[in-house]
Design a protein around this motif. Structure first.
Motif, PDB file in Angstrom:
ATOM      1  N   ASP A 230       0.819  -1.209   0.000  1.00 51.76           N
ATOM      2  CA  ASP A 230       0.000   0.000   0.000  1.00 51.76           C
ATOM      3  C   ASP A 230       0.852   1.258   0.000  1.00 51.76           C
ATOM      4  N   GLU A 231       1.921   1.265   0.805  1.00 48.54           N
ATOM      5  CA  GLU A 231       2.780   2.442   0.834  1.00 48.54           C
ATOM      6  C   GLU A 231       3.553   2.587  -0.471  1.00 48.54           C
ATOM      7  N   GLY A 232       3.907   1.460  -1.077  1.00 46.78           N
ATOM      8  CA  GLY A 232       4.564   1.514  -2.382  1.00 46.78           C
ATOM      9  C   GLY A 232       3.659   2.106  -3.443  1.00 46.78           C
ATOM     10  N   ALA A 233       2.374   1.730  -3.403  1.00 52.16           N
ATOM     11  CA  ALA A 233       1.411   2.271  -4.371  1.00 52.16           C
ATOM     12  C   ALA A 233       1.221   3.771  -4.183  1.00 52.16           C
ATOM     13  N   GLN A 234       1.143   4.218  -2.925  1.00 52.06           N
ATOM     14  CA  GLN A 234       0.973   5.650  -2.664  1.00 52.06           C
ATOM     15  C   GLN A 234       2.192   6.439  -3.126  1.00 52.06           C
ATOM     16  N   ALA A 235       3.383   5.911  -2.835  1.00 46.42           N
ATOM     17  CA  ALA A 235       4.604   6.589  -3.257  1.00 46.42           C
ATOM     18  C   ALA A 235       4.696   6.630  -4.782  1.00 46.42           C
ATOM     19  N   ALA A 236       4.346   5.519  -5.429  1.00 44.35           N
ATOM     20  CA  ALA A 236       4.399   5.475  -6.889  1.00 44.35           C
ATOM     21  C   ALA A 236       3.436   6.480  -7.508  1.00 44.35           C
ATOM     22  N   SER A 237       2.268   6.638  -6.914  1.00 48.32           N
ATOM     23  CA  SER A 237       1.303   7.610  -7.435  1.00 48.32           C
ATOM     24  C   SER A 237       1.889   9.017  -7.437  1.00 48.32           C
ATOM     25  N   ARG A 238       2.641   9.359  -6.387  1.00 57.26           N
ATOM     26  CA  ARG A 238       3.285  10.671  -6.338  1.00 57.26           C
ATOM     27  C   ARG A 238       4.336  10.794  -7.436  1.00 57.26           C
ATOM     28  N   VAL A 239       5.092   9.716  -7.655  1.00 54.16           N
ATOM     29  CA  VAL A 239       6.109   9.735  -8.712  1.00 54.16           C
ATOM     30  C   VAL A 239       5.455   9.878 -10.077  1.00 54.16           C
ATOM     31  N   PHE A 240       4.381   9.119 -10.317  1.00 54.10           N
ATOM     32  CA  PHE A 240       3.694   9.179 -11.598  1.00 54.10           C
ATOM     33  C   PHE A 240       3.091  10.557 -11.846  1.00 54.10           C
ATOM     34  N   ASP A 241       2.561  11.178 -10.797  1.00 58.37           N
ATOM     35  CA  ASP A 241       1.947  12.497 -10.956  1.00 58.37           C
ATOM     36  C   ASP A 241       2.976  13.542 -11.366  1.00 58.37           C
ATOM     37  N   GLU A 242       4.222  13.363 -10.933  1.00 56.57           N
ATOM     38  CA  GLU A 242       5.276  14.291 -11.341  1.00 56.57           C
ATOM     39  C   GLU A 242       5.649  14.085 -12.805  1.00 56.57           C
ATOM     40  N   GLY A 243       5.488  12.845 -13.290  1.00 55.71           N
ATOM     41  CA  GLY A 243       5.670  12.558 -14.711  1.00 55.71           C
ATOM     42  C   GLY A 243       7.087  12.665 -15.215  1.00 55.71           C
ATOM     43  N   ILE A 244       8.081  12.495 -14.336  1.00 50.74           N
ATOM     44  CA  ILE A 244       9.477  12.658 -14.755  1.00 50.74           C
ATOM     45  C   ILE A 244      10.195  11.320 -14.869  1.00 50.74           C
ATOM     46  N   ALA A 245      10.064  10.486 -13.854  1.00 52.07           N
ATOM     47  CA  ALA A 245      10.851   9.252 -13.775  1.00 52.07           C
ATOM     48  C   ALA A 245      10.495   8.280 -14.892  1.00 52.07           C
ATOM     49  N   THR A 246      11.540   7.707 -15.488  1.00 45.30           N
ATOM     50  CA  THR A 246      11.356   6.608 -16.452  1.00 45.30           C
ATOM     51  C   THR A 246      11.651   5.262 -15.811  1.00 45.30           C
ATOM     52  N   ALA A 247      12.138   5.295 -14.579  1.00 47.25           N
ATOM     53  CA  ALA A 247      12.458   4.053 -13.878  1.00 47.25           C
ATOM     54  C   ALA A 247      12.303   4.263 -12.375  1.00 47.25           C
ATOM     55  N   ILE A 248      11.877   3.201 -11.692  1.00 50.39           N
ATOM     56  CA  ILE A 248      11.718   3.233 -10.232  1.00 50.39           C
ATOM     57  C   ILE A 248      12.387   1.996  -9.657  1.00 50.39           C
ATOM     58  N   MET A 249      13.270   2.226  -8.680  1.00 50.45           N
ATOM     59  CA  MET A 249      13.800   1.103  -7.903  1.00 50.45           C
ATOM     60  C   MET A 249      13.202   1.175  -6.509  1.00 50.45           C
ATOM     61  N   CYS A 250      12.920   0.006  -5.928  1.00 54.78           N
ATOM     62  CA  CYS A 250      12.286  -0.055  -4.607  1.00 54.78           C
ATOM     63  C   CYS A 250      13.182  -0.803  -3.624  1.00 54.78           C
ATOM     64  N   ALA A 251      13.053  -0.443  -2.349  1.00 56.19           N
ATOM     65  CA  ALA A 251      13.883  -1.049  -1.309  1.00 56.19           C
ATOM     66  C   ALA A 251      13.479  -2.483  -0.996  1.00 56.19           C
ATOM     67  N   ASN A 252      12.280  -2.901  -1.435  1.00 56.20           N
ATOM     68  CA  ASN A 252      11.925  -4.317  -1.347  1.00 56.20           C
ATOM     69  C   ASN A 252      10.850  -4.646  -2.383  1.00 56.20           C
ATOM     70  N   ASP A 253      10.534  -5.920  -2.501  1.00 58.19           N
ATOM     71  CA  ASP A 253       9.587  -6.357  -3.526  1.00 58.19           C
ATOM     72  C   ASP A 253       8.151  -5.962  -3.212  1.00 58.19           C
ATOM     73  N   MET A 254       7.811  -5.838  -1.920  1.00 56.85           N
ATOM     74  CA  MET A 254       6.453  -5.419  -1.572  1.00 56.85           C
ATOM     75  C   MET A 254       6.176  -4.006  -2.073  1.00 56.85           C
ATOM     76  N   LEU A 255       7.136  -3.114  -1.914  1.00 57.26           N
ATOM     77  CA  LEU A 255       6.991  -1.766  -2.472  1.00 57.26           C
ATOM     78  C   LEU A 255       6.853  -1.823  -3.995  1.00 57.26           C
ATOM     79  N   ALA A 256       7.669  -2.666  -4.625  1.00 60.79           N
ATOM     80  CA  ALA A 256       7.605  -2.790  -6.086  1.00 60.79           C
ATOM     81  C   ALA A 256       6.250  -3.331  -6.534  1.00 60.79           C
ATOM     82  N   LEU A 257       5.678  -4.246  -5.762  1.00 64.79           N
ATOM     83  CA  LEU A 257       4.346  -4.757  -6.074  1.00 64.79           C
ATOM     84  C   LEU A 257       3.329  -3.613  -6.021  1.00 64.79           C
ATOM     85  N   GLY A 258       3.492  -2.709  -5.059  1.00 63.81           N
ATOM     86  CA  GLY A 258       2.633  -1.538  -4.987  1.00 63.81           C
ATOM     87  C   GLY A 258       2.801  -0.623  -6.179  1.00 63.81           C
ATOM     88  N   VAL A 259       4.033  -0.493  -6.680  1.00 63.05           N
ATOM     89  CA  VAL A 259       4.283   0.317  -7.877  1.00 63.05           C
ATOM     90  C   VAL A 259       3.542  -0.271  -9.074  1.00 63.05           C
TER      91      VAL A 259
END
Length: 338
Positions: A230-259
């Motif tokens: 859930d926290e990964g999904a919320q963080a990813a939403s903020r990244v997506f809204d900025e529209g800059i990043a072409t890649a995201i690395m996460c500190a664990n797989d649960m965060l990546a699942l949220g992305v």
């Protein structure tokens, strides 16, 4: 809070509260016999001194409880579940029983779980510390039959430990993205007081600096309180809204699942629009859509090694440290910049 290097006893509590030892005993065992005001005074003294009632005292008088305490960040995380299986398989073979608790990235919960393990009279402790609380875990190192093992943390030279080289792991994850041409990278990470989160940030940043393209790279860290989907999904939403990043690395797989979840909800294609890298190589990593590129840690073997170190006899002054090397698992959630 007053911290004590040695276990606080009933006598110290009684002296601090200004009551008899019998009154303290009644508060612990027959609280209905003690007035409300006196109970409050005694309980406050216990809290101030860090008193831990030994519920397993009967077992301790026999010399051993047969219990091994294990404290991890999240028993629901499949990576930590695999570590626990490795520990359990090892201690089961010795006729011991495992007691498990979670910290959920909370310093307060870690303190409470350490006290709970002491109260239950465990014969040894394996802990993945989310923060250093040396005065509180030193009891297990000095006073228990098997002692203490730290997991996934760089330990002092006087504490045995088992971990993965997390600085190197994050470094090869970011380097993989750089090699694919990504120059706008977000790193979703947990609090820096968590040892492996700090190490993974340092590794990610080292990859940027060592690349030779530092001035051309946009690199941002997005912090979350807990390493959950859930926290990964919320963080990813903020990244997506900025529209800059072409890649995201996460500190664990649960965060990546949220992305991945957030990307699907927003109609963002992975890896065509954004590449995603996880960390751990949890069991679900190869099964998600798309299969997740991640950094593999030998979770089960890490648990086995931690338990073996805890149970083995060591010479005085022998403080082993085992470090596993991580491995990049390249799957379909990353692609080159088009």
């Amino acid at each position: 809070m007053v911290q004590r290097r040695d276990a606080v006893g009933v006598r110290e509590v009684a002296r601090h509260a200004g009551v008899s030892i019998g009154t303290v005993s009644n508060v612990l065992n027959r609280p209905e016999k003690v007035g409300k005001m006196t109970r409050r005074i005694v309980q406050n003294a216990m809290n101030e001194l860090g008193f831990v009632p030994l519920r397993a005292a009967g077992q301790l008088r026999g010399g051993s409880s047969g219990l091994i305490g294990v404290i991890v960040p999240d028993v629901g995380n499949m990576y930590w579940a695999s570590v626990l299986r490795g520990i359990e398989a090892t201690i089961d073979a010795q006729g011991l029983t495992m007691i498990v608790a979670s910290t959920r990235q909370s310093k307060f919960r870690q303190r409470e779980q350490l006290r709970s393990m002491q109260s239950q009279g465990v014969d040894g402790l394996i802990v993945a510390p989310i923060a250093e609380q040396k005065d509180e875990w030193s009891y297990f190192q000095r006073k228990t039959k098997f002692g203490l093992i730290l997991v996934s943390a760089m330990a002092d030279k006087d504490i045995a430990s088992v971990r993965t080289n997390d600085l190197r792991g994050a470094q090869i994850g970011i380097q993989h993205l750089l090699d694919m041409g990504h120059r706008h990278i977000a790193f979703i990470n947990g609090p820096h007081f968590v040892p492996w989160c700090l190490e993974r940030y340092q590794g990610a940043y080292k990859a940027i600096v060592d690349s030779g393209y530092e001035n051309e790279i946009s690199f941002s860290e997005v912090l979350v309180e807990d390493l959950t989907m859930d926290e990964g999904a919320q963080a990813a939403s903020r990244v997506f809204d900025e529209g800059i990043a072409t890649a995201i690395m996460c500190a664990n797989d649960m965060l990546a699942l949220g992305v991945i979840k957030a990307a699907k909800e927003k109609g963002i294609a992975i890896p065509e629009s954004v590449s995603v890298v996880g960390y751990d190589d949890s069991e679900f990593s190869a099964l998600v859509d798309p299969p997740l590129t991640t950094i593999r840690q030998p979770s089960f073997q890490l648990g086995v090694e931690a338990a073996q170190l805890l149970l083995q006899e060591r010479e005085q002054g022998d403080i082993p440290s085992v470090v596993f090397e991580p491995e990049l698992i390249d799957r379909l959630s990353t692609s080159a910049v088009g």
